[in-house]
Scaffold this motif. Structure first.
Motif, PDB file in Angstrom:
ATOM      1  N   ALA A 103      -4.488  12.293  -1.247  1.00 32.22           N
ATOM      2  CA  ALA A 103      -3.293  11.446  -1.141  1.00 32.22           C
ATOM      3  C   ALA A 103      -2.154  12.191  -0.444  1.00 32.22           C
ATOM      4  O   ALA A 103      -1.420  11.604   0.345  1.00 32.22           O
ATOM      5  CB  ALA A 103      -2.861  10.974  -2.522  1.00 32.22           C
ATOM      6  N   GLU A 104      -2.013  13.490  -0.725  1.00 36.01           N
ATOM      7  CA  GLU A 104      -0.973  14.281  -0.058  1.00 36.01           C
ATOM      8  C   GLU A 104      -1.254  14.409   1.433  1.00 36.01           C
ATOM      9  O   GLU A 104      -0.351  14.257   2.258  1.00 36.01           O
ATOM     10  CB  GLU A 104      -0.872  15.663  -0.706  1.00 36.01           C
ATOM     11  N   GLU A 105      -2.507  14.677   1.774  1.00 36.86           N
ATOM     12  CA  GLU A 105      -2.884  14.813   3.184  1.00 36.86           C
ATOM     13  C   GLU A 105      -2.681  13.515   3.950  1.00 36.86           C
ATOM     14  O   GLU A 105      -2.352  13.523   5.129  1.00 36.86           O
ATOM     15  CB  GLU A 105      -4.344  15.255   3.303  1.00 36.86           C
ATOM     16  N   ASN A 106      -2.877  12.385   3.283  1.00 34.26           N
ATOM     17  CA  ASN A 106      -2.759  11.089   3.933  1.00 34.26           C
ATOM     18  C   ASN A 106      -1.433  10.390   3.648  1.00 34.26           C
ATOM     19  O   ASN A 106      -1.267   9.220   3.990  1.00 34.26           O
ATOM     20  CB  ASN A 106      -3.928  10.192   3.498  1.00 34.26           C
ATOM     21  N   GLU A 107      -0.537  11.118   2.980  1.00 27.08           N
ATOM     22  CA  GLU A 107       0.803  10.611   2.668  1.00 27.08           C
ATOM     23  C   GLU A 107       0.747   9.242   1.992  1.00 27.08           C
ATOM     24  O   GLU A 107       1.474   8.318   2.341  1.00 27.08           O
ATOM     25  CB  GLU A 107       1.663  10.571   3.923  1.00 27.08           C
ATOM     26  N   ASN A 108      -0.117   9.130   1.007  1.00 26.33           N
ATOM     27  CA  ASN A 108      -0.298   7.874   0.286  1.00 26.33           C
ATOM     28  C   ASN A 108       0.467   7.964  -1.035  1.00 26.33           C
ATOM     29  O   ASN A 108      -0.032   8.477  -2.030  1.00 26.33           O
ATOM     30  CB  ASN A 108      -1.781   7.603   0.049  1.00 26.33           C
ATOM     31  N   GLU A 109       1.683   7.443  -1.037  1.00 26.83           N
ATOM     32  CA  GLU A 109       2.565   7.535  -2.204  1.00 26.83           C
ATOM     33  C   GLU A 109       2.032   6.738  -3.397  1.00 26.83           C
ATOM     34  O   GLU A 109       2.196   7.147  -4.545  1.00 26.83           O
ATOM     35  CB  GLU A 109       3.977   7.055  -1.843  1.00 26.83           C
ATOM     36  N   GLU A 110       1.400   5.612  -3.132  1.00 23.74           N
ATOM     37  CA  GLU A 110       0.879   4.779  -4.216  1.00 23.74           C
ATOM     38  C   GLU A 110      -0.188   5.535  -5.014  1.00 23.74           C
ATOM     39  O   GLU A 110      -0.172   5.544  -6.246  1.00 23.74           O
ATOM     40  CB  GLU A 110       0.300   3.486  -3.650  1.00 23.74           C
TER      41      GLU A 110
END
Length: 87
Positions: free
Chosen positions: A64-71
């Protein structure tokens, strides 16, 4: 993954699903349902014993951090701090 108590229900269009003994399920339907649940539960138990929850959550957080997925990051944080919310 946590398997909860399975429910057997009958779908009535467009109203939804009705659960319970009053639906009159045959013995063969009940047997088939139990068979399907056992087929799923054994592999799930093996998987659960092989991969600890914190390892899965750490990998998911990294993704999620690598893909900037805040949800997903928010959900991982919720699950990391509150084990009762894990499903």
């Amino acid at each position: 993954m946590r398997l909860m108590k399975p429910l057997l229900g009958r779908h009535y269009y467009p109203h939804g699903i009705e659960y319970g003994h009053q639906e009159g399920f045959t013995d063969s339907i009940i047997s088939k349902a139990k068979s399907l649940v056992s087929k799923v539960s054994e592999p799930a138990k093996k998987y659960h014993s092989q991969v600890p929850e914190h390892v899965v959550l750490d990998k998911l957080k990294k993704w999620a951090e690598e893909n900037e997925n805040e949800e997903v990051l928010k959900k991982v944080e919720e699950l990391s701090t509150d084990s009762d919310r894990r499903i």
